[in-house]
Design a protein around this motif. Sequence first.
Motif, PDB file in Angstrom:
ATOM      1  N   LYS A  78      68.943 -19.797 -13.383  1.00  0.00           N
ATOM      2  CA  LYS A  78      69.631 -18.823 -14.228  1.00  0.00           C
ATOM      3  C   LYS A  78      68.730 -17.622 -14.475  1.00  0.00           C
ATOM      4  CE  LYS A  78      68.199 -21.067 -18.522  1.00  0.00           C
ATOM      5  NZ  LYS A  78      68.630 -21.712 -19.758  1.00  0.00           N
ATOM      6  N   LEU A  79      69.358 -16.487 -14.780  1.00  0.00           N
ATOM      7  CA  LEU A  79      68.650 -15.261 -15.157  1.00  0.00           C
ATOM      8  C   LEU A  79      68.855 -15.031 -16.646  1.00  0.00           C
ATOM      9  CD1 LEU A  79      69.719 -12.856 -12.258  1.00  0.00           C
ATOM     10  CD2 LEU A  79      67.509 -13.987 -12.553  1.00  0.00           C
ATOM     11  N   GLU A  80      67.773 -14.611 -17.322  1.00  0.00           N
ATOM     12  CA  GLU A  80      67.834 -14.280 -18.745  1.00  0.00           C
ATOM     13  C   GLU A  80      67.042 -13.011 -18.997  1.00  0.00           C
ATOM     14  OE1 GLU A  80      67.462 -17.908 -21.535  1.00  0.00           O
ATOM     15  OE2 GLU A  80      66.279 -18.397 -19.749  1.00  0.00           O
ATOM     16  N   GLY A  81      67.543 -12.174 -19.892  1.00  0.00           N
ATOM     17  CA  GLY A  81      66.800 -10.996 -20.300  1.00  0.00           C
ATOM     18  C   GLY A  81      65.643 -11.381 -21.193  1.00  0.00           C
ATOM     19  N   ILE A  82      64.468 -10.810 -20.923  1.00  0.00           N
ATOM     20  CA  ILE A  82      63.289 -11.059 -21.749  1.00  0.00           C
ATOM     21  C   ILE A  82      63.106  -9.923 -22.751  1.00  0.00           C
ATOM     22  CG2 ILE A  82      60.757 -11.270 -21.723  1.00  0.00           C
ATOM     23  CD1 ILE A  82      62.204 -13.745 -20.732  1.00  0.00           C
ATOM     24  N   THR A  83      63.173  -8.686 -22.282  1.00  0.00           N
ATOM     25  CA  THR A  83      62.999  -7.535 -23.173  1.00  0.00           C
ATOM     26  C   THR A  83      64.045  -7.572 -24.274  1.00  0.00           C
ATOM     27  OG1 THR A  83      62.237  -6.286 -21.264  1.00  0.00           O
ATOM     28  CG2 THR A  83      62.772  -5.030 -23.249  1.00  0.00           C
ATOM     29  N   MET A  84      65.278  -7.928 -23.900  1.00  0.00           N
ATOM     30  CA  MET A  84      66.366  -8.060 -24.855  1.00  0.00           C
ATOM     31  C   MET A  84      67.250  -9.193 -24.359  1.00  0.00           C
ATOM     32  SD  MET A  84      68.949  -5.108 -26.235  1.00  0.00           S
ATOM     33  CE  MET A  84      67.563  -4.191 -26.898  1.00  0.00           C
ATOM     34  N   TYR A  85      67.467 -10.182 -25.171  1.00  0.00           N
ATOM     35  CA  TYR A  85      68.277 -11.324 -24.740  1.00  0.00           C
ATOM     36  C   TYR A  85      69.737 -10.907 -24.632  1.00  0.00           C
ATOM     37  CZ  TYR A  85      70.255 -15.931 -24.265  1.00  0.00           C
ATOM     38  OH  TYR A  85      70.930 -17.018 -23.789  1.00  0.00           O
ATOM     39  N   MET A  86      70.338 -11.185 -23.476  1.00  0.00           N
ATOM     40  CA  MET A  86      71.736 -10.813 -23.230  1.00  0.00           C
ATOM     41  C   MET A  86      72.526 -12.025 -22.723  1.00  0.00           C
ATOM     42  SD  MET A  86      70.955  -7.145 -21.403  1.00  0.00           S
ATOM     43  CE  MET A  86      72.655  -6.785 -21.052  1.00  0.00           C
ATOM     44  N   GLY A  87      72.155 -13.218 -23.152  1.00  0.00           N
ATOM     45  CA  GLY A  87      72.786 -14.413 -22.620  1.00  0.00           C
ATOM     46  C   GLY A  87      72.111 -14.793 -21.311  1.00  0.00           C
ATOM     47  N   GLU A 111      67.841  -0.543 -23.145  1.00  0.00           N
ATOM     48  CA  GLU A 111      66.457  -0.354 -22.691  1.00  0.00           C
ATOM     49  C   GLU A 111      66.465   0.135 -21.245  1.00  0.00           C
ATOM     50  OE1 GLU A 111      63.552  -0.908 -24.464  1.00  0.00           O
ATOM     51  OE2 GLU A 111      64.858  -1.211 -26.187  1.00  0.00           O
ATOM     52  N   ARG A 112      65.789   1.238 -20.958  1.00  0.00           N
ATOM     53  CA  ARG A 112      65.740   1.762 -19.586  1.00  0.00           C
ATOM     54  C   ARG A 112      64.941   0.842 -18.663  1.00  0.00           C
ATOM     55  NH1 ARG A 112      67.489   6.436 -18.233  1.00  0.00           N
ATOM     56  NH2 ARG A 112      65.912   6.828 -16.640  1.00  0.00           N
ATOM     57  N   ASN A 113      63.912   0.197 -19.192  1.00  0.00           N
ATOM     58  CA  ASN A 113      63.099  -0.743 -18.424  1.00  0.00           C
ATOM     59  C   ASN A 113      63.280  -2.118 -19.048  1.00  0.00           C
ATOM     60  OD1 ASN A 113      61.846   1.330 -16.784  1.00  0.00           O
ATOM     61  ND2 ASN A 113      60.738   1.897 -18.636  1.00  0.00           N
ATOM     62  N   MET A 114      63.836  -3.022 -18.295  1.00  0.00           N
ATOM     63  CA  MET A 114      64.141  -4.344 -18.831  1.00  0.00           C
ATOM     64  C   MET A 114      63.485  -5.407 -17.962  1.00  0.00           C
ATOM     65  SD  MET A 114      66.757  -5.798 -20.927  1.00  0.00           S
ATOM     66  CE  MET A 114      67.445  -7.435 -21.020  1.00  0.00           C
ATOM     67  N   THR A 115      62.794  -6.345 -18.590  1.00  0.00           N
ATOM     68  CA  THR A 115      62.205  -7.477 -17.879  1.00  0.00           C
ATOM     69  C   THR A 115      63.184  -8.636 -17.930  1.00  0.00           C
ATOM     70  OG1 THR A 115      59.951  -6.780 -18.404  1.00  0.00           O
ATOM     71  CG2 THR A 115      60.261  -9.089 -17.786  1.00  0.00           C
ATOM     72  N   TYR A 134      60.107 -16.904 -12.698  1.00  0.00           N
ATOM     73  CA  TYR A 134      59.825 -15.695 -11.915  1.00  0.00           C
ATOM     74  C   TYR A 134      60.324 -14.503 -12.722  1.00  0.00           C
ATOM     75  CZ  TYR A 134      59.963 -12.212  -8.218  1.00  0.00           C
ATOM     76  OH  TYR A 134      59.769 -11.070  -7.470  1.00  0.00           O
ATOM     77  N   TYR A 135      59.469 -13.509 -12.923  1.00  0.00           N
ATOM     78  CA  TYR A 135      59.790 -12.345 -13.740  1.00  0.00           C
ATOM     79  C   TYR A 135      59.967 -11.114 -12.869  1.00  0.00           C
ATOM     80  CZ  TYR A 135      58.367 -15.395 -17.499  1.00  0.00           C
ATOM     81  OH  TYR A 135      58.281 -16.446 -18.360  1.00  0.00           O
ATOM     82  N   PHE A 136      60.928 -10.274 -13.233  1.00  0.00           N
ATOM     83  CA  PHE A 136      61.106  -9.014 -12.519  1.00  0.00           C
ATOM     84  C   PHE A 136      61.650  -7.964 -13.485  1.00  0.00           C
ATOM     85  CE2 PHE A 136      65.053 -11.302 -12.009  1.00  0.00           C
ATOM     86  CZ  PHE A 136      66.053 -10.343 -12.150  1.00  0.00           C
ATOM     87  N   ASP A 137      61.486  -6.714 -13.100  1.00  0.00           N
ATOM     88  CA  ASP A 137      61.912  -5.592 -13.930  1.00  0.00           C
ATOM     89  C   ASP A 137      63.101  -4.886 -13.293  1.00  0.00           C
ATOM     90  OD1 ASP A 137      59.817  -6.017 -15.753  1.00  0.00           O
ATOM     91  OD2 ASP A 137      58.449  -4.851 -14.520  1.00  0.00           O
ATOM     92  N   ALA A 138      64.038  -4.468 -14.111  1.00  0.00           N
ATOM     93  CA  ALA A 138      65.174  -3.637 -13.675  1.00  0.00           C
ATOM     94  C   ALA A 138      65.082  -2.323 -14.452  1.00  0.00           C
ATOM     95  CB  ALA A 138      66.486  -4.336 -13.940  1.00  0.00           C
TER      96      ALA A 138
END
Length: 140
Positions: A78-87, A111-115, A134-138
């Motif tokens: 699963k993918l989860e937002g770290i900078t801001m939790y979005m489910g 957030e323009r940059n989200m981990t 595994y972490y990545f930025d959008a």
Amino acid sequence: MPIKLLVVFLSALHMLMACGPQPLSIEAQTQDASCRPNQLCEYDNQVKIWLSEQQITPETPFEIHLSLPSTLLVHSAKLEGITMYMGYIPVFFEPRNDILVAQGLVGICSERNMTWKLTLEVKNPQGQLKQIFYYFDATY
């Protein structure tokens, strides 16, 4: 009357703080030192994770690539937002040549940059589960 005003002020302040960006968790800070967001990450158990592109843009499809030893199976992802939790967003891997590939898509946020974090749960032959992060930025 002043106590009611203080309670309302503190409640409003608490709500405003809860809506802001979340700091990286301890878990995020303890990831493998050789792993950089949006780059190939090789874990000590012969697991490799990488993205189809280094620049990930919200609401634009991308691929998540996974290489596992034959002794491990994907149990869940699963993918989860770290900078801001979005489910969370379920991720489903399918075989392609010698690797597994999943289609990814993350939402746009204030957030323009989200981990983001991929949580991969793998199962060994004994049925034991292990989580890999595994972490990545959008960015937009």
